[in-house]
Design a protein around this motif. Structure first.
Motif, PDB file in Angstrom:
ATOM      1  N   SER A   1       8.749  -3.889 -16.338  1.00  0.00           N
ATOM      2  CA  SER A   1       8.679  -5.005 -16.109  1.00  0.00           C
ATOM      3  C   SER A   1       9.687  -5.625 -15.898  1.00  0.00           C
ATOM      4  CB  SER A   1       7.752  -5.733 -17.532  1.00  0.00           C
ATOM      5  OG  SER A   1       8.129  -6.988 -17.305  1.00  0.00           O
ATOM      6  N   LEU A   2      10.544  -5.797 -16.350  1.00  0.00           N
ATOM      7  CA  LEU A   2      11.858  -6.109 -15.769  1.00  0.00           C
ATOM      8  C   LEU A   2      12.624  -5.634 -14.088  1.00  0.00           C
ATOM      9  CD1 LEU A   2      14.556  -5.338 -18.985  1.00  0.00           C
ATOM     10  CD2 LEU A   2      13.155  -8.077 -18.125  1.00  0.00           C
ATOM     11  N   SER A   3      11.939  -4.609 -14.011  1.00  0.00           N
ATOM     12  CA  SER A   3      11.990  -4.373 -12.919  1.00  0.00           C
ATOM     13  C   SER A   3      11.554  -4.029 -11.311  1.00  0.00           C
ATOM     14  CB  SER A   3      12.339  -2.758 -12.175  1.00  0.00           C
ATOM     15  OG  SER A   3      11.142  -1.860 -12.655  1.00  0.00           O
ATOM     16  N   GLY A   4       9.911  -5.297 -11.897  1.00  0.00           N
ATOM     17  CA  GLY A   4       8.601  -4.988 -11.255  1.00  0.00           C
ATOM     18  C   GLY A   4       8.415  -4.217 -10.484  1.00  0.00           C
ATOM     19  N   GLU A   5       8.437  -2.427 -11.019  1.00  0.00           N
ATOM     20  CA  GLU A   5       8.103  -1.340 -10.089  1.00  0.00           C
ATOM     21  C   GLU A   5       6.936  -0.778  -9.959  1.00  0.00           C
ATOM     22  OE1 GLU A   5       9.762   1.949  -8.143  1.00  0.00           O
ATOM     23  OE2 GLU A   5      10.763   0.985  -9.199  1.00  0.00           O
ATOM     24  N   PRO A   6       5.843  -1.185  -8.630  1.00  0.00           N
ATOM     25  CA  PRO A   6       5.113  -0.883  -9.137  1.00  0.00           C
ATOM     26  C   PRO A   6       4.048   0.115  -9.792  1.00  0.00           C
ATOM     27  CG  PRO A   6       5.666  -1.045  -6.611  1.00  0.00           C
ATOM     28  CD  PRO A   6       6.967  -0.922  -8.033  1.00  0.00           C
ATOM     29  N   VAL A   7       3.376  -0.010 -10.112  1.00  0.00           N
ATOM     30  CA  VAL A   7       2.155   0.763 -11.454  1.00  0.00           C
ATOM     31  C   VAL A   7       1.608   0.547 -10.429  1.00  0.00           C
ATOM     32  CG1 VAL A   7       0.748   1.017 -12.722  1.00  0.00           C
ATOM     33  CG2 VAL A   7       3.050  -0.198 -13.248  1.00  0.00           C
ATOM     34  N   THR A   8       0.850   2.673 -10.269  1.00  0.00           N
ATOM     35  CA  THR A   8      -0.628   3.432  -9.404  1.00  0.00           C
ATOM     36  C   THR A   8      -1.790   2.878 -10.654  1.00  0.00           C
ATOM     37  OG1 THR A   8       0.730   4.321  -7.977  1.00  0.00           O
ATOM     38  CG2 THR A   8      -1.821   4.357  -7.630  1.00  0.00           C
ATOM     39  N   VAL A   9      -2.850   2.766 -10.433  1.00  0.00           N
ATOM     40  CA  VAL A   9      -4.122   2.989 -10.677  1.00  0.00           C
ATOM     41  C   VAL A   9      -5.438   3.918 -10.536  1.00  0.00           C
ATOM     42  CG1 VAL A   9      -5.302   0.804 -12.709  1.00  0.00           C
ATOM     43  CG2 VAL A   9      -3.192   0.421 -12.330  1.00  0.00           C
ATOM     44  N   PRO A  23      -6.347   4.262  -4.709  1.00  0.00           N
ATOM     45  CA  PRO A  23      -6.100   3.444  -5.857  1.00  0.00           C
ATOM     46  C   PRO A  23      -6.007   2.043  -5.930  1.00  0.00           C
ATOM     47  CG  PRO A  23      -4.255   4.634  -4.948  1.00  0.00           C
ATOM     48  CD  PRO A  23      -6.039   4.775  -4.284  1.00  0.00           C
ATOM     49  N   LEU A  24      -5.249   1.100  -7.086  1.00  0.00           N
ATOM     50  CA  LEU A  24      -5.473  -0.007  -7.149  1.00  0.00           C
ATOM     51  C   LEU A  24      -3.686   0.203  -7.499  1.00  0.00           C
ATOM     52  CD1 LEU A  24      -8.045  -1.673  -8.868  1.00  0.00           C
ATOM     53  CD2 LEU A  24      -7.928  -1.738  -7.028  1.00  0.00           C
ATOM     54  N   LEU A  25      -3.096  -1.437  -7.339  1.00  0.00           N
ATOM     55  CA  LEU A  25      -1.846  -1.275  -7.200  1.00  0.00           C
ATOM     56  C   LEU A  25      -1.443  -2.312  -7.657  1.00  0.00           C
ATOM     57  CD1 LEU A  25      -0.381  -0.464  -4.282  1.00  0.00           C
ATOM     58  CD2 LEU A  25      -0.109   0.290  -5.618  1.00  0.00           C
ATOM     59  N   ALA A  26      -0.419  -2.188  -8.914  1.00  0.00           N
ATOM     60  CA  ALA A  26      -0.850  -3.424 -10.012  1.00  0.00           C
ATOM     61  C   ALA A  26       0.950  -3.346  -9.991  1.00  0.00           C
ATOM     62  CB  ALA A  26      -1.221  -3.246 -11.237  1.00  0.00           C
ATOM     63  N   ARG A  27       1.718  -4.465 -11.045  1.00  0.00           N
ATOM     64  CA  ARG A  27       2.482  -4.141 -11.979  1.00  0.00           C
ATOM     65  C   ARG A  27       2.664  -4.696 -13.190  1.00  0.00           C
ATOM     66  NH1 ARG A  27       6.960  -8.555  -8.751  1.00  0.00           N
ATOM     67  NH2 ARG A  27       5.218  -9.178  -8.588  1.00  0.00           N
ATOM     68  N   ILE A  28       3.951  -4.630 -13.835  1.00  0.00           N
ATOM     69  CA  ILE A  28       3.828  -5.102 -15.900  1.00  0.00           C
ATOM     70  C   ILE A  28       4.361  -5.703 -15.657  1.00  0.00           C
ATOM     71  CG2 ILE A  28       4.378  -4.167 -18.181  1.00  0.00           C
ATOM     72  CD1 ILE A  28       2.174  -2.361 -16.600  1.00  0.00           C
ATOM     73  N   GLU A  29       3.387  -7.303 -15.927  1.00  0.00           N
ATOM     74  CA  GLU A  29       4.479  -8.930 -15.936  1.00  0.00           C
ATOM     75  C   GLU A  29       4.958  -9.341 -17.242  1.00  0.00           C
ATOM     76  OE1 GLU A  29       4.727 -12.906 -14.991  1.00  0.00           O
ATOM     77  OE2 GLU A  29       4.206 -11.136 -13.859  1.00  0.00           O
ATOM     78  N   PRO A  45       0.708  -1.552   0.106  1.00  0.00           N
ATOM     79  CA  PRO A  45      -0.034  -0.341   0.068  1.00  0.00           C
ATOM     80  C   PRO A  45       0.657   1.155  -0.193  1.00  0.00           C
ATOM     81  CG  PRO A  45      -0.658  -1.407   1.386  1.00  0.00           C
ATOM     82  CD  PRO A  45       0.176  -2.124   1.176  1.00  0.00           C
ATOM     83  N   ASN A  46       1.890   1.612   0.732  1.00  0.00           N
ATOM     84  CA  ASN A  46       2.460   2.302   0.961  1.00  0.00           C
ATOM     85  C   ASN A  46       3.694   2.378  -0.794  1.00  0.00           C
ATOM     86  OD1 ASN A  46       4.739   0.422   1.160  1.00  0.00           O
ATOM     87  ND2 ASN A  46       5.068   1.115   3.172  1.00  0.00           N
TER      88      ASN A  46
END
Length: 257
Positions: free
Chosen positions: A46-54, A62-68, A16-17
């Motif tokens: 995608s390579l780093s797994g950096e969080p994506v805020t949606v 917001p929702l949280l995701a990653r680029i797979e 969440p943070n």
């Protein structure tokens, strides 16, 4: 551009943070429209797994995701909402950090239907444009060809020596092969790094990896750009570096590392 399978450690599932805010209305981002550049940015996420805020339209939280994964040939990418939930049909704004010194933001308008193989994975086409807000304003000096500019450090018990392609008062840029990146990930601390800036200047500093970006060159093949910021550097060394950077005629404003 081809999808790269560099052995780079990914971040774990977002927390969440990790949520980011949208780019503010008073900010001055630039617009990125080249599909190649957009594909590179998504691939780095995608390579780093950096969080994506949606931010789904009309939602407060917001929702949280990653680029797979990213397929630049189609071009499309897969968003992983594991641990969160999928947005409702309609428009959503996605925000992510690029290397800790830039913010990427773009909009998608779609059904957000899951892939048959995984109910938390959603496929999306590349956005036609993205906003990029650079937060790094330090002057960057590109290293001259044929002169020793090196970073030497230890990782997993082995000594690494990587070439510098640029440096500034806030950090350095390194170049490596995918194999040399084993054990590196965004947020990795590198302690006691020896930076050789030409024949007459050596600086000792602690670094933090802020960006891992794969790219390909004609002569060297698959390479990875490693952007690092100074996490610890003595005042004396900082002043020496400042004098060195500001005296270089090649200094120029840089994009985010």
């Amino acid at each position: 551009m081809t999808e790269t399978t560099a052995p780079i450690d990914r971040k774990g599932p977002p927390k969440p943070n990790d949520a980011l805010s949208r780019i503010g209305s008073t900010a001055e981002p630039h617009e990125m429209r080249d599909p190649f550049d957009i594909g590179e940015a998504l691939t780095a996420l995608s390579l780093s797994g950096e969080p994506v805020t949606v931010f789904p339209s009309g939602w407060i939280e917001p929702l949280l995701a990653r680029i797979e994964s990213v397929d630049p040939e189609l071009p499309d990418f897969v968003i992983d909402f594991t641990g969160s939930e999928r947005p409702p049909a309609g428009k959503a704004t996605l925000v992510a950090s690029l290397g800790g010194n830039a913010k990427l933001q773009f909009d998608l308008d779609q059904s957000w239907k899951p892939l048959p193989s995984n109910k938390m994975h959603v496929a999306a086409e590349f956005p036609p444009s993205c906003l990029v807000l650079n937060r790094r304003a330090a002057r960057r000096v590109e290293t001259p060809v044929g002169v020793h500019y090196l970073a030497t450090f230890r990782i997993k018990g082995a000594e690494m020596e990587l070439p510098l392609y640029d440096f500034s008062q806030s950090g350095v840029g390194l170049r490596a092969t995918p194999e040399q990146c084993f054990g590196l990930h965004v947020g990795k601390k590198l302690d006691g790094v020896r930076l050789q800036l030409g024949p007459n200047l050596v600086i000792m500093a602690d670094l933090e990896v802020r960006l891992l970006r794969p790219f390909r060159t004609f002569l060297l093949g698959e390479q990875v750009q490693i952007g690092c910021s100074f996490s610890s550097i003595s005042m004396q060394m900082q002043q020496t570096l400042e004098r060195f950077v500001t005296s270089r005629p090649a200094a120029r404003r840089a994009a985010a590392r």
